[in-house]
Design an enzyme around this catalytic site. Structure first.
Site, PDB file in Angstrom:
ATOM      1  N   HIS A  46       1.216 -10.852 -18.632  1.00 38.25           N
ATOM      2  CA  HIS A  46       1.588 -10.227 -17.355  1.00 38.25           C
ATOM      3  C   HIS A  46       1.853 -11.316 -16.325  1.00 38.25           C
ATOM      4  O   HIS A  46       1.663 -12.500 -16.588  1.00 38.25           O
ATOM      5  CB  HIS A  46       0.550  -9.202 -16.892  1.00 38.25           C
ATOM      6  CG  HIS A  46      -0.807  -9.756 -16.552  1.00 38.25           C
ATOM      7  ND1 HIS A  46      -1.649 -10.340 -17.474  1.00 38.25           N
ATOM      8  CD2 HIS A  46      -1.482  -9.790 -15.369  1.00 38.25           C
ATOM      9  CE1 HIS A  46      -2.773 -10.697 -16.879  1.00 38.25           C
ATOM     10  NE2 HIS A  46      -2.697 -10.384 -15.604  1.00 38.25           N
ATOM     11  N   HIS A  49       0.595 -12.197 -13.290  1.00 34.04           N
ATOM     12  CA  HIS A  49      -0.355 -12.827 -12.374  1.00 34.04           C
ATOM     13  C   HIS A  49      -0.385 -14.343 -12.551  1.00 34.04           C
ATOM     14  O   HIS A  49      -0.281 -14.857 -13.670  1.00 34.04           O
ATOM     15  CB  HIS A  49      -1.761 -12.247 -12.567  1.00 34.04           C
ATOM     16  CG  HIS A  49      -1.910 -10.869 -11.978  1.00 34.04           C
ATOM     17  ND1 HIS A  49      -2.882  -9.981 -12.379  1.00 34.04           N
ATOM     18  CD2 HIS A  49      -1.195 -10.236 -11.017  1.00 34.04           C
ATOM     19  CE1 HIS A  49      -2.760  -8.853 -11.677  1.00 34.04           C
ATOM     20  NE2 HIS A  49      -1.743  -8.985 -10.851  1.00 34.04           N
ATOM     21  N   ASP A  65      -2.708 -16.492 -12.472  1.00 40.83           N
ATOM     22  CA  ASP A  65      -3.736 -17.085 -13.340  1.00 40.83           C
ATOM     23  C   ASP A  65      -3.396 -16.908 -14.825  1.00 40.83           C
ATOM     24  O   ASP A  65      -4.162 -17.313 -15.701  1.00 40.83           O
ATOM     25  CB  ASP A  65      -5.137 -16.535 -13.020  1.00 40.83           C
ATOM     26  CG  ASP A  65      -5.272 -15.046 -13.256  1.00 40.83           C
ATOM     27  OD1 ASP A  65      -4.373 -14.293 -12.857  1.00 40.83           O
ATOM     28  OD2 ASP A  65      -6.290 -14.626 -13.850  1.00 40.83           O
ATOM     29  N   HIS A  66      -2.214 -16.326 -15.104  1.00 41.10           N
ATOM     30  CA  HIS A  66      -1.734 -16.198 -16.490  1.00 41.10           C
ATOM     31  C   HIS A  66      -0.378 -16.855 -16.704  1.00 41.10           C
ATOM     32  O   HIS A  66       0.038 -17.060 -17.842  1.00 41.10           O
ATOM     33  CB  HIS A  66      -1.681 -14.717 -16.898  1.00 41.10           C
ATOM     34  CG  HIS A  66      -3.029 -14.065 -16.839  1.00 41.10           C
ATOM     35  ND1 HIS A  66      -3.770 -13.775 -17.957  1.00 41.10           N
ATOM     36  CD2 HIS A  66      -3.797 -13.725 -15.781  1.00 41.10           C
ATOM     37  CE1 HIS A  66      -4.935 -13.264 -17.586  1.00 41.10           C
ATOM     38  NE2 HIS A  66      -4.972 -13.220 -16.270  1.00 41.10           N
ATOM     39  N   HIS A  86      -3.153  -2.451 -15.323  1.00 43.93           N
ATOM     40  CA  HIS A  86      -3.589  -3.604 -14.516  1.00 43.93           C
ATOM     41  C   HIS A  86      -2.385  -4.090 -13.697  1.00 43.93           C
ATOM     42  O   HIS A  86      -2.482  -4.298 -12.480  1.00 43.93           O
ATOM     43  CB  HIS A  86      -4.104  -4.691 -15.452  1.00 43.93           C
ATOM     44  CG  HIS A  86      -4.482  -5.978 -14.788  1.00 43.93           C
ATOM     45  ND1 HIS A  86      -5.574  -6.105 -13.959  1.00 43.93           N
ATOM     46  CD2 HIS A  86      -3.911  -7.205 -14.832  1.00 43.93           C
ATOM     47  CE1 HIS A  86      -5.653  -7.358 -13.534  1.00 43.93           C
ATOM     48  NE2 HIS A  86      -4.664  -8.043 -14.036  1.00 43.93           N
ATOM     49  N   ASP A  95      -5.308  -9.026 -19.310  1.00 47.91           N
ATOM     50  CA  ASP A  95      -6.323  -8.433 -18.426  1.00 47.91           C
ATOM     51  C   ASP A  95      -6.378  -6.908 -18.539  1.00 47.91           C
ATOM     52  O   ASP A  95      -6.829  -6.241 -17.615  1.00 47.91           O
ATOM     53  CB  ASP A  95      -6.035  -8.808 -16.961  1.00 47.91           C
ATOM     54  CG  ASP A  95      -6.321 -10.267 -16.670  1.00 47.91           C
ATOM     55  OD1 ASP A  95      -6.810 -10.985 -17.566  1.00 47.91           O
ATOM     56  OD2 ASP A  95      -6.041 -10.702 -15.535  1.00 47.91           O
ATOM     57  N   HIS A 137     -10.137 -13.346 -19.770  1.00 43.78           N
ATOM     58  CA  HIS A 137     -11.220 -13.897 -18.936  1.00 43.78           C
ATOM     59  C   HIS A 137     -12.574 -13.852 -19.636  1.00 43.78           C
ATOM     60  O   HIS A 137     -12.840 -12.966 -20.449  1.00 43.78           O
ATOM     61  CB  HIS A 137     -11.345 -13.109 -17.628  1.00 43.78           C
ATOM     62  CG  HIS A 137     -10.213 -13.303 -16.678  1.00 43.78           C
ATOM     63  ND1 HIS A 137     -10.229 -14.257 -15.685  1.00 43.78           N
ATOM     64  CD2 HIS A 137      -9.017 -12.679 -16.579  1.00 43.78           C
ATOM     65  CE1 HIS A 137      -9.091 -14.200 -14.997  1.00 43.78           C
ATOM     66  NE2 HIS A 137      -8.328 -13.246 -15.521  1.00 43.78           N
TER      67      HIS A 137
END
Ligand code: ZN
Ligand code: FE
Length: 254
Positions: free
Chosen positions: A54, A56, A58-59, A112, A131, A169
């Site tokens: 996805h 985001h 942090d990905h 999400h 996530d 995570h």
């Protein structure tokens, strides 16, 4: 397929995947470029693909740096092509992605985010689900609704019990505390809780779990269990509604 877990940022996991026959090597969900390059180099692996579940940061924050350093091809969700940095190949539900001899099926699992996908390597018994599903938990619904997220989790929980679940995570210990608060008599959960405490005590990852373990212990996969529905005060409510209530309680859990 070889799989190496790469800790990123504070609690993110990226995963290096390598097909030994061809040398093709992918990183799943690179938050940042530096530690991914170092982890690949330490193994003598050369990055050929970047896979995003996805959009985001942090990905996908490492996409452009890794692409520039290695020329790796960026693969991500078609519905989110406008939000994936450097995307080259956009995949929808049911599409296939090949890494040498290994093949993944793309599962569309929104909730999400609206464009979230998973990579399911059936032959490798490995699921990379970002996530959407965590061990003993699930992602927050930033862009989706409870029925949408429940459908996505229902799709994932139907995968074979021996499927290894590689999520985005290390949230398992906190998830276990919440899960035990609403499902205290679940022995599979209690077993997993002890295992997680032992692993975290040695600073070890709790990932991967298996889909069989998650089906038994993860409350977000058990919203159609009458006992759990009753535990959150919604006996006889549809599973999506029970799921929404469990998610709401987790959002407010301290
Ligand atoms: Zn996310
Ligand atoms: Fe994340």
């Amino acid at each position: 397929m070889q799989i190496a877990l790469v800790p990123l940022l504070t609690d993110n996991y990226g995963y290096l995947l390598r097909d030994p026959a061809s040398g093709a090597t992918a990183i799943v969900d690179p938050s940042e470029a530096g530690p991914v390059l170092a982890a690949a180099e330490a193994r003598g692996w050369r990055l050929s693909h970047i896979l995003n579940t996805h959009h985001h940061a942090d990905h996908s924050g490492g996409n452009l740096g890794l692409k520039q350093a290695t020329g790796a091809v960026v693969v991500g969700p078609a519905p989110d092509r406008a939000r994936i940095p450097g995307i080259d190949i956009a995949l929808d539900e049911g599409a296939r992605f090949r890494l040498g001899d290994a093949e993944a099926e793309i599962l569309f699992i929104p909730g999400h985010t609206k464009g979230h996908i998973a990579f399911h390597f059936r032959g490798e018994r490995a699921l990379f689900c970002g996530d959407t599903l965590f061990s003993l938990g699930c992602g927050r619904m930033f862009e989706g609704t409870a029925p949408m997220m429940w459908d996505s989790l229902d799709k994932l929980r139907r995968l074979p019990a021996e499927t290894r679940v590689f999520c985005g995570h290390e949230y398992t210990a906190a998830n276990a505390r919440f899960a035990a608060s609403i499902d205290p008599d679940n022995q599979a959960l209690r077993r997993r809780e002890r295992e997680v405490a032992e692993l975290r005590g040695r600073d070890k990852p709790t990932i991967p779990s298996t889909m069989g373990e998650e089906r038994a212990a993860n409350p977000f996969l058990r919203a159609d269990d009458p006992a759990l529905a009753a535990a959150v005060g919604l006996p006889d409510a549809p599973p999506a509604e029970v799921f929404g209530e469990i998610r709401r309680r987790k959002d407010n859990f301290r």
